[in-house]
Design an enzyme around this catalytic site. Structure first.
Site, short mmCIF file in Angstrom:
data_model
loop_
_atom_site.label_atom_id
_atom_site.label_comp_id
_atom_site.label_asym_id
_atom_site.label_seq_id
_atom_site.Cartn_x
_atom_site.Cartn_y
_atom_site.Cartn_z
CG ASP A 1 -2.07 0.93 1.08
OD1 ASP A 1 -3.20 0.44 0.98
OD2 ASP A 1 -1.85 2.17 1.02
CB THR B 1 -2.67 14.09 -13.68
OG1 THR B 1 -3.94 14.54 -14.14
CG2 THR B 1 -2.46 14.72 -12.30
CE1 TYR C 1 -5.39 11.74 -9.07
CE2 TYR C 1 -5.87 13.55 -10.57
CZ TYR C 1 -5.31 12.32 -10.33
OH TYR C 1 -4.66 11.66 -11.35
P1 NAP Z 1 -6.83 3.44 -11.78
O1 NAP Z 1 -7.42 2.55 -12.83
O2 NAP Z 1 -7.72 4.08 -10.79
O3 NAP Z 1 -5.73 2.58 -11.00
C1 NAP Z 1 -5.15 3.02 -9.82
C2 NAP Z 1 -4.34 1.91 -9.20
O4 NAP Z 1 -3.80 2.37 -7.96
C3 NAP Z 1 -5.17 0.66 -8.87
O5 NAP Z 1 -4.37 -0.48 -9.09
C4 NAP Z 1 -5.43 0.83 -7.38
O6 NAP Z 1 -5.67 -0.36 -6.70
C5 NAP Z 1 -4.10 1.43 -6.96
N1 NAP Z 1 -4.14 2.09 -5.66
C6 NAP Z 1 -4.98 3.05 -5.23
N2 NAP Z 1 -4.67 3.43 -3.99
C7 NAP Z 1 -3.62 2.67 -3.60
C8 NAP Z 1 -2.86 2.57 -2.41
N3 NAP Z 1 -3.11 3.33 -1.35
N4 NAP Z 1 -1.85 1.68 -2.37
C9 NAP Z 1 -1.59 0.87 -3.43
N5 NAP Z 1 -2.27 0.92 -4.58
C10 NAP Z 1 -3.28 1.80 -4.67
O7 NAP Z 1 -5.97 4.60 -12.47
P2 NAP Z 1 -5.33 4.67 -13.95
O8 NAP Z 1 -6.33 5.32 -14.85
O9 NAP Z 1 -4.75 3.37 -14.30
O10 NAP Z 1 -4.19 5.75 -13.73
C11 NAP Z 1 -2.87 5.37 -13.33
C12 NAP Z 1 -2.16 6.55 -12.70
O11 NAP Z 1 -2.09 7.62 -13.62
C13 NAP Z 1 -2.84 7.12 -11.47
O12 NAP Z 1 -1.85 7.57 -10.60
C14 NAP Z 1 -3.64 8.28 -12.00
O13 NAP Z 1 -3.87 9.24 -10.99
C15 NAP Z 1 -2.71 8.78 -13.07
N6 NAP Z 1 -3.33 9.47 -14.21
C16 NAP Z 1 -4.37 8.89 -14.86
C17 NAP Z 1 -4.92 9.53 -15.94
C18 NAP Z 1 -6.05 8.91 -16.72
O14 NAP Z 1 -6.69 9.62 -17.49
N7 NAP Z 1 -6.30 7.61 -16.60
C19 NAP Z 1 -4.40 10.76 -16.37
C20 NAP Z 1 -3.31 11.29 -15.70
C21 NAP Z 1 -2.77 10.64 -14.63
P3 NAP Z 1 -7.16 -1.02 -6.66
O15 NAP Z 1 -7.29 -1.77 -7.98
O16 NAP Z 1 -7.06 -1.90 -5.48
O17 NAP Z 1 -8.13 0.09 -6.54
#
Ligand code: NAP
Ligand code: GDP
Length: 383
Positions: free
Chosen positions: A64, A133, A157
């Site tokens: 975590d 982001t 966030y």
């Molecule tokens: P996502 O689908 O929400 O995945 C987030 C991941 O982080 C999941 O595996 C989640 O685990 C894990 N997580 C959350 N809290 C945690 C904790 N306290 N300890 C360990 N693991 C934790 O997000 P994504 O779309 O793949 O995005 C990936 C990253 O890029 C994130 O950091 C997001 O903020 C950033 N980002 C995303 C976008 C976008 O448009 N998608 C754009 C810019 C930046 P669970 O599966 O258990 O929930």
């Protein structure tokens, strides 16, 4: 020997695509997964290998981002060549409800990784990618946004991610770490979490045309996003870590679209023309016409007969419950630096992305289990 990567957030959208991509490149991928009371590994189940198999290329660790000792131990055990820090509480609206947790996981979590690499004497070996982001631009100071555009975060966030951005830059400058920020604009896919706007829309379109749901309630229809496909964006993450020098890069398509227009596009994918009328909370989306041949081919003859009776009815409404206390009105990125220095070019445009997502959700919703249980459950309230 192939390289070793550690992915935090491996069960998420980007983590799943990146793990698959790196494994194909010959990496051994270690992933950090939180403990949960139900399985939440759907996105990576196809990559799973039984722990008794030799030569595994996907290895999961419980962990975590809020637990320093756990993060430090895993990094010490794995000694990765590359760390992709993707774990985060990634939902902007939810961050207003859980601001302290978001700061801890998304902000300090990044510090924990950087500090672990330093303490474990891995600075020369381990390269770090930080998932920054476009939300950092928030109340945008420039259009389009590029690496030099000042930040103005508009949610807990984004503020947490601002700390993560700068602590990554600071560790690079202070200790010579190979630590880079990818400033990624919104990226979506069939694996996108169900409560983000694109996936909420493509799921709803599938359910509405199949007659499983009457309408969908949305928040701010006028905000504009620069949406790309996650499959393209994880390639940029990889490229960023292959550069000799660490640096920060904007990753975007350069095209921005309103939520309203995305909804129209998604309905169009199955031959339905939606027209919007009214303003603010009274705005509604109405079925204007149907391309019957297209609808019948993609959805079904039987559903067409039912759906034709709905012409003129409302399928989209607005519920202010989905408004955010502070909104990011427009995002549009200029990724010239990534395109020239990394030689990165996205393959998907918005039309192809939307098509991929609607087709996937239509298949999903046609499955018997969804037809039976509604498949929407608690999300209806929480998205
Ligand atoms: P996502 O689908 O929400 O995945 C987030 C991941 O982080 C999941 O595996 C989640 O685990 C894990 N997580 C959350 N809290 C945690 C904790 N306290 N300890 C360990 N693991 C934790 O997000 P994504 O779309 O793949 O995005 C990936 C990253 O890029 C994130 O950091 C997001 O903020 C950033 N980002 C995303 C976008 C976008 O448009 N998608 C754009 C810019 C930046 P669970 O599966 O258990 O929930
Ligand atoms: P974000 O850009 O990281 O906040 O990604 P989202 O997909 O959650 O939201 C993108 C935009 O869609 C924001 O401006 C939201 O206010 C807007 N939006 C409008 N209606 C909705 C909705 O029902 N759910 C979500 N998640 N966003 C919505």
């Amino acid at each position: 020997m192939g390289k070793v990567a550690l992915i935090t957030g491996v069960t998420g959208q980007d983590g799943a695509y990146l793990a698959e991509y790196l494994i194909k490149k010959g990496y051994t991928v270690h992933g950090i997964k939180r403990r949960s009371s139900l399985f939440n590994t759907d996105r990576i189940d196809h990559l799973y290998q039984d722990p008794h198999e030799s030569h595994r290329n996907l290895i999961l660790h419980y962990g975590d981002m809020t637990d320093s000792m756990n993060i430090t131990r895993i990094i010490g055990d794995v000694k990765p060549d590359e760390i992709y820090n993707l774990a985060a509480m990634s939902h902007v609206k939810v961050s207003f409800d859980t601001p302290e947790y978001t700061a801890n996981a998304d902000g300090i979590g990044t510090l924990r990784i950087l500090e672990a690499v330093r303490l474990l004497d891995l600075v020369k070996k381990t390269r770090i990618y930080q998932a920054s982001t476009s939300e950092l631009y928030g109340l945008v100071q420039e259009i389009p946004q590029k690496e030099t555009t000042p930040f103005y975060p508009r949610s807990p966030y984004a503020v947490a991610k601002l700390y993560a951005y700068w602590i990554t830059v600071n560790y690079r400058e202070a200790y010579g770490m190979h630590a880079s920020n990818g400033i990624l604009f919104n990226h979506e896919s069939p694996l996108r979490g169900e409560t983000f706007v694109t996936r909420k829309v493509t799921r709803a379109v599938a359910r509405i045309v199949l007659g499983l749901q009457k309408e969908v309630f949305m928040g701010n229809l006028s905000s504009q996003r620069d949406w790309g496909h996650a499959k393209d964006y994880i390639k940029a993450m990889y490229l960023i870590l292959q550069q000799e020098e660490s640096d920060d890069y904007v990753i975007s398509t350069g095209v921005t679209t309103t939520i309203r227009d995305f909804i129209k596009m998604a309905f169009n994918e199955v031959g339905v023309e939606v027209a919007f009328k009214g303003e603010g909370v009274d705005e509604v989306g109405i079925i204007a016409s149907i391309d019957e041949a297209k609808f019948a081919k993609l959805v079904g003859e039987e559903q067409l007969a039912m759906f034709k009776k709905r012409i003129g009815e409302v399928v989209v409404g607005v519920d202010p419950a989905y408004f955010r206390p502070t909104e990011v009105d427009i995002l549009i990125g200029d990724s010239t630096k990534a395109r020239t220095k990394l030689n990165w070019t996205p393959e998907y445009d918005l039309k192809a992305l939307c098509q991929d997502m609607v087709a996937n959700d239509l298949n999903l919703m046609k499955k018997e289990e969804y037809l039976k249980d509604g498949g929407y459950r608690i999300l209806n309230y929480f998205e």
